[in-house]
Design a protein around this motif. Structure first.
Motif, PDB file in Angstrom:
ATOM      1  N   ARG A 232      -7.209   3.075   5.367  1.00 35.84           N
ATOM      2  CA  ARG A 232      -6.803   2.081   6.983  1.00 35.84           C
ATOM      3  C   ARG A 232      -5.522   1.814   6.934  1.00 35.84           C
ATOM      4  O   ARG A 232      -4.820   1.982   8.097  1.00 35.84           O
ATOM      5  N   ALA A 233      -4.949   1.350   5.803  1.00 36.81           N
ATOM      6  CA  ALA A 233      -3.622   0.968   5.657  1.00 36.81           C
ATOM      7  C   ALA A 233      -2.628   2.009   5.977  1.00 36.81           C
ATOM      8  O   ALA A 233      -1.622   1.775   6.833  1.00 36.81           O
ATOM      9  N   LEU A 234      -3.039   3.372   5.286  1.00 39.56           N
ATOM     10  CA  LEU A 234      -1.987   4.338   5.706  1.00 39.56           C
ATOM     11  C   LEU A 234      -2.093   4.842   7.210  1.00 39.56           C
ATOM     12  O   LEU A 234      -1.033   5.147   7.703  1.00 39.56           O
ATOM     13  N   ALA A 235      -3.345   4.806   7.761  1.00 40.67           N
ATOM     14  CA  ALA A 235      -3.345   5.223   9.032  1.00 40.67           C
ATOM     15  C   ALA A 235      -2.535   4.191   9.964  1.00 40.67           C
ATOM     16  O   ALA A 235      -1.912   4.550  11.056  1.00 40.67           O
ATOM     17  N   ARG A 236      -2.887   2.930   9.725  1.00 40.04           N
ATOM     18  CA  ARG A 236      -2.102   1.915  10.490  1.00 40.04           C
ATOM     19  C   ARG A 236      -0.443   1.963  10.353  1.00 40.04           C
ATOM     20  O   ARG A 236       0.296   1.858  11.619  1.00 40.04           O
ATOM     21  N   ALA A 237      -0.182   2.207   9.336  1.00 39.24           N
ATOM     22  CA  ALA A 237       1.321   2.661   8.952  1.00 39.24           C
ATOM     23  C   ALA A 237       1.851   3.596   9.553  1.00 39.24           C
ATOM     24  O   ALA A 237       2.918   3.792  10.435  1.00 39.24           O
ATOM     25  N   ALA A 238       0.883   4.686   9.833  1.00 42.13           N
ATOM     26  CA  ALA A 238       1.345   5.930  10.681  1.00 42.13           C
ATOM     27  C   ALA A 238       1.435   5.831  11.945  1.00 42.13           C
ATOM     28  O   ALA A 238       2.430   6.001  12.742  1.00 42.13           O
ATOM     29  N   ALA A 239       0.546   4.831  12.429  1.00 48.53           N
ATOM     30  CA  ALA A 239       0.651   4.365  13.856  1.00 48.53           C
ATOM     31  C   ALA A 239       2.180   3.534  14.323  1.00 48.53           C
ATOM     32  O   ALA A 239       2.619   3.830  15.232  1.00 48.53           O
ATOM     33  N   VAL A 240       2.176   2.556  13.208  1.00 45.48           N
ATOM     34  CA  VAL A 240       3.470   1.907  13.471  1.00 45.48           C
ATOM     35  C   VAL A 240       4.850   2.879  13.379  1.00 45.48           C
ATOM     36  O   VAL A 240       5.627   2.541  14.455  1.00 45.48           O
ATOM     37  N   VAL A 241       4.810   3.695  12.522  1.00 45.99           N
ATOM     38  CA  VAL A 241       6.257   4.557  12.537  1.00 45.99           C
ATOM     39  C   VAL A 241       6.237   5.720  13.293  1.00 45.99           C
ATOM     40  O   VAL A 241       6.983   6.113  13.466  1.00 45.99           O
TER      41      VAL A 241
ATOM     42  N   VAL B 260      -8.225  -2.951  -4.786  1.00 44.26           N
ATOM     43  CA  VAL B 260      -8.862  -2.929  -3.255  1.00 44.26           C
ATOM     44  C   VAL B 260      -9.647  -1.735  -3.362  1.00 44.26           C
ATOM     45  O   VAL B 260      -9.375  -0.777  -3.943  1.00 44.26           O
ATOM     46  N   PRO B 261     -10.628  -1.700  -2.139  1.00 46.90           N
ATOM     47  CA  PRO B 261     -11.669  -0.483  -2.081  1.00 46.90           C
ATOM     48  C   PRO B 261     -10.640   0.600  -1.381  1.00 46.90           C
ATOM     49  O   PRO B 261      -9.535   0.398  -0.746  1.00 46.90           O
ATOM     50  N   GLN B 262     -11.141   1.777  -1.893  1.00 48.43           N
ATOM     51  CA  GLN B 262     -10.482   2.836  -1.335  1.00 48.43           C
ATOM     52  C   GLN B 262     -10.041   3.033   0.085  1.00 48.43           C
ATOM     53  O   GLN B 262      -9.052   3.279   0.677  1.00 48.43           O
TER      54      GLN B 262
ATOM     55  N   VAL C 102       0.730  -1.182  -0.104  1.00 51.39           N
ATOM     56  CA  VAL C 102       0.080   0.215  -0.042  1.00 51.39           C
ATOM     57  C   VAL C 102       0.784   1.357   0.048  1.00 51.39           C
ATOM     58  O   VAL C 102       0.651   2.227  -0.735  1.00 51.39           O
ATOM     59  N   LEU C 103       2.190   1.182   0.634  1.00 52.78           N
ATOM     60  CA  LEU C 103       2.753   2.601   0.969  1.00 52.78           C
ATOM     61  C   LEU C 103       3.402   2.663  -0.531  1.00 52.78           C
ATOM     62  O   LEU C 103       3.660   3.630  -1.183  1.00 52.78           O
ATOM     63  N   ASP C 104       3.887   1.469  -1.092  1.00 53.83           N
ATOM     64  CA  ASP C 104       4.622   1.710  -2.407  1.00 53.83           C
ATOM     65  C   ASP C 104       3.508   2.238  -3.566  1.00 53.83           C
ATOM     66  O   ASP C 104       3.803   3.175  -4.292  1.00 53.83           O
TER      67      ASP C 104
ATOM     68  N   VAL D  78      -4.938   8.369  -3.021  1.00 50.09           N
ATOM     69  CA  VAL D  78      -5.585   7.225  -2.572  1.00 50.09           C
ATOM     70  C   VAL D  78      -6.314   6.493  -3.397  1.00 50.09           C
ATOM     71  O   VAL D  78      -6.237   5.149  -3.465  1.00 50.09           O
ATOM     72  N   THR D  79      -7.202   6.965  -4.291  1.00 53.80           N
ATOM     73  CA  THR D  79      -7.990   6.319  -5.243  1.00 53.80           C
ATOM     74  C   THR D  79      -7.223   5.542  -6.309  1.00 53.80           C
ATOM     75  O   THR D  79      -7.444   4.249  -6.387  1.00 53.80           O
ATOM     76  N   ALA D  80      -6.140   6.173  -6.919  1.00 52.30           N
ATOM     77  CA  ALA D  80      -5.485   5.539  -7.866  1.00 52.30           C
ATOM     78  C   ALA D  80      -4.620   4.270  -7.263  1.00 52.30           C
ATOM     79  O   ALA D  80      -4.404   3.329  -7.946  1.00 52.30           O
ATOM     80  N   ALA D  81      -4.088   4.432  -6.030  1.00 52.80           N
ATOM     81  CA  ALA D  81      -3.492   3.321  -5.333  1.00 52.80           C
ATOM     82  C   ALA D  81      -4.324   2.214  -5.287  1.00 52.80           C
ATOM     83  O   ALA D  81      -3.938   1.183  -5.475  1.00 52.80           O
ATOM     84  N   ALA D  82      -5.456   2.614  -4.868  1.00 59.18           N
ATOM     85  CA  ALA D  82      -6.532   1.538  -4.707  1.00 59.18           C
ATOM     86  C   ALA D  82      -6.859   0.828  -5.979  1.00 59.18           C
ATOM     87  O   ALA D  82      -6.949  -0.484  -5.825  1.00 59.18           O
ATOM     88  N   GLU D  83      -6.918   1.577  -7.133  1.00 60.81           N
ATOM     89  CA  GLU D  83      -7.035   0.952  -8.314  1.00 60.81           C
ATOM     90  C   GLU D  83      -6.102   0.110  -8.728  1.00 60.81           C
ATOM     91  O   GLU D  83      -6.081  -0.844  -9.353  1.00 60.81           O
TER      92      GLU D  83
END
Length: 321
Positions: A48-57, A41-43, A22-24, A32-37
Motif C-alpha cells: 500500500r505504501a508503494l502504491a501511495r508513493a507512486a500516486a504522489v510522484v 510490518v505486514p507485507q 518503505v521506499l528505502d 516486497v516481503t524482504a522489505a516488510a521483514e
C-alpha cells in the motif's frame, strides 16, 4: 510573498515523507516481503505504501516480474535521494542524542564461551573511555544459543564462529581467521611432531564439544573431508574441560590456540601439547552478527563500529582459550 509553486511542492513532500522508510527498504532488498521483514510490518503495508508513493510522484515505482518486483527507472532515480534524506535525518538525530547524552543506554551482547575470558573484556575496555555511561548485558553460550537470542531480539549483537553469511534478517562481518590446533596428551605418539595433518589423528579417540557449538561444526566438517567418522570418547560444553581430559590422556581435541601453560594440572604425569594443523581449512572464522533493522540504537551502532575497526591481528590472541 511565497511563489505559487511552493505550496504544491510542500504538499507533495508532506505526503511522501512518511513513505521514505518503505521506499528505502524496498530499494535495499528489491523485494516486497524482504522489505516488510526489514521494517517489521505486514507485507500489505509495504504494497500500500508503494502504491501511495507512486500516486504522489505521478508514476509507477515498481512492476511485477514473475513472483517478485522490478524497480522502474523512476524508482532508480528517486531512491538515492531517499537514502540521502534518511541518512541526513539520522545524522541529525544522532547529533541531537549526543547533545542530550542519549547515547547512554544498554548494549546486549551474546558470545561463545571461549570469547569471554579475554576478547569480549578487551573490546568493552577499548570502548569505555569514549562511552563510559553505556552498560552491557552479556549472554554466553553455544554458537546456536548466541544466534537464537539474536534472532529473537533478546540481544543486539553476537560474536560467533563460524560466521553466518549475511541474509535478509541478519548481517555479519568477519573479525579474524584463527588457525586451530590439535591438542594431544604430552606423551602421545604425535606430541613430538609439532605439525600434523588432521587425517593423521582422525582415528584417535576425540574429546569434543556438544552439537550446537562452533568448534563442533568445524570438527565435523574436517572429519567429513577426511572421509571418516569421529570416535567420540567424551562430550562437553567447555574447551578448558576438553583440555583437562586431553591432559589426562583420555583423547585428543580440536581447539583454538591456548594462552595458558601446557599443563592442565601441575603434576609430572599430566599435560598436553598443541600441534599446528597443516590443513589449510583447519581454521575458524570469527565474526560479528547483527540484525538488519531500521533505527538501530545509537550506543549499539557505536559499539558495533568500534568492534569492526579492530585490527584482525590484535584480536587473534584474545580469541584463544
Amino acid at each position: 510573498m511565497a511563489d505559487s509553486h511552493e505550496l504544491p511542492l510542500h504538499g507533495e513532500l508532506a505526503r511522501l515523507l512518511p513513505l521514505l522508510p518503505v521506499l528505502d527498504a524496498v530499494g535495499q532488498t528489491r523485494h516486497v516481503t524482504a522489505a516488510a521483514e526489514l521494517l517489521g510490518v505486514p507485507q500489505p503495508t509495504v504494497s500500500r505504501a508503494l502504491a501511495r508513493a507512486a500516486a504522489v510522484v505521478g508514476t509507477e515505482l515498481v512492476r511485477r516480474e514473475g513472483r517478485g518486483i522490478r524497480l522502474t527507472p523512476a524508482a532508480e532515480q528517486l531512491l538515492p535521494a531517499v537514502r540521502r534524506a534518511l541518512e541526513g535525518l539520522q545524522a541529525g538525530l544522532d547529533e541531537l542524542h549526543e547533545r542530550r547524552q542519549e547515547a547512554r543506554g544498554v548494549v546486549r551482547l551474546s558470545f561463545q564461551m571461549t570469547f569471554g575470558e579475554a576478547a569480549v573484556p578487551a573490546l568493552i575496555r577499548g570502548f569505555r573511555p569514549a562511552r563510559p555511561d553505556v552498560r552491557f548485558e552479556l549472554v554466553q553460550g553455544s554458537r546456536q544459543r548466541c544466534l537464537d537470542v539474536l534472532s529473537a531480539g533478546e540481544v543486539d549483537l553476537s560474536i560467533v564462529s563460524p560466521v553466518p553469511r549475511p541474509g535478509r534478517q541478519l548481517d555479519s562481518d568477519t573479525l579474524c581467521v584463527q588457525p586451530l590446533r590439535l591438542a594431544v596428551p604430552a606423551g602421545h605418539r604425535l606430541a613430538p611432531r609439532g605439525r600434523v595433518r588432521f587425517e593423521e589423528a582422525a582415528r584417535e579417540p576425540f574429546v569434543v564439544l556438544e552439537r550446537g557449538y562452533g568448534m563442533r561444526s568445524i570438527m565435523d566438517r574436517l572429519f567429513r573431508e577426511a572421509g571418516t567418522r569421529p570416535d567420540i570418547a567424551f562430550q562437553g560444553q567447555d574447551s578448558r574441560t576438553l583440555l583437562g581430559l586431553v591432559s589426562a590422556g583420555l583423547g585428543v581435541a580440536l581447539v583454538p590456540p591456548s594462552r595458558a601453560t601446557r599443563s592442565a594440572v601441575h603434576t609430572p604425569e599430566l599435560g598436553w601439547v598443541e600441534l599446528e594443523l597443516e590443513d589449510a581449512d583447519a581454521v575458524r572464522e570469527i565474526g560479528l552478527v547483527w540484525p538488519r533493522i531500521v533505527g538501530e540504537p545509537l550506543q549499539v551502532r557505536l559499539f558495533r563500529e568500534h568492534i569492526l575497526r579492530e585490527e584482525p591481528d590484535a584480536l587473534l590472541d584474545a580469541f584463544g582459550i
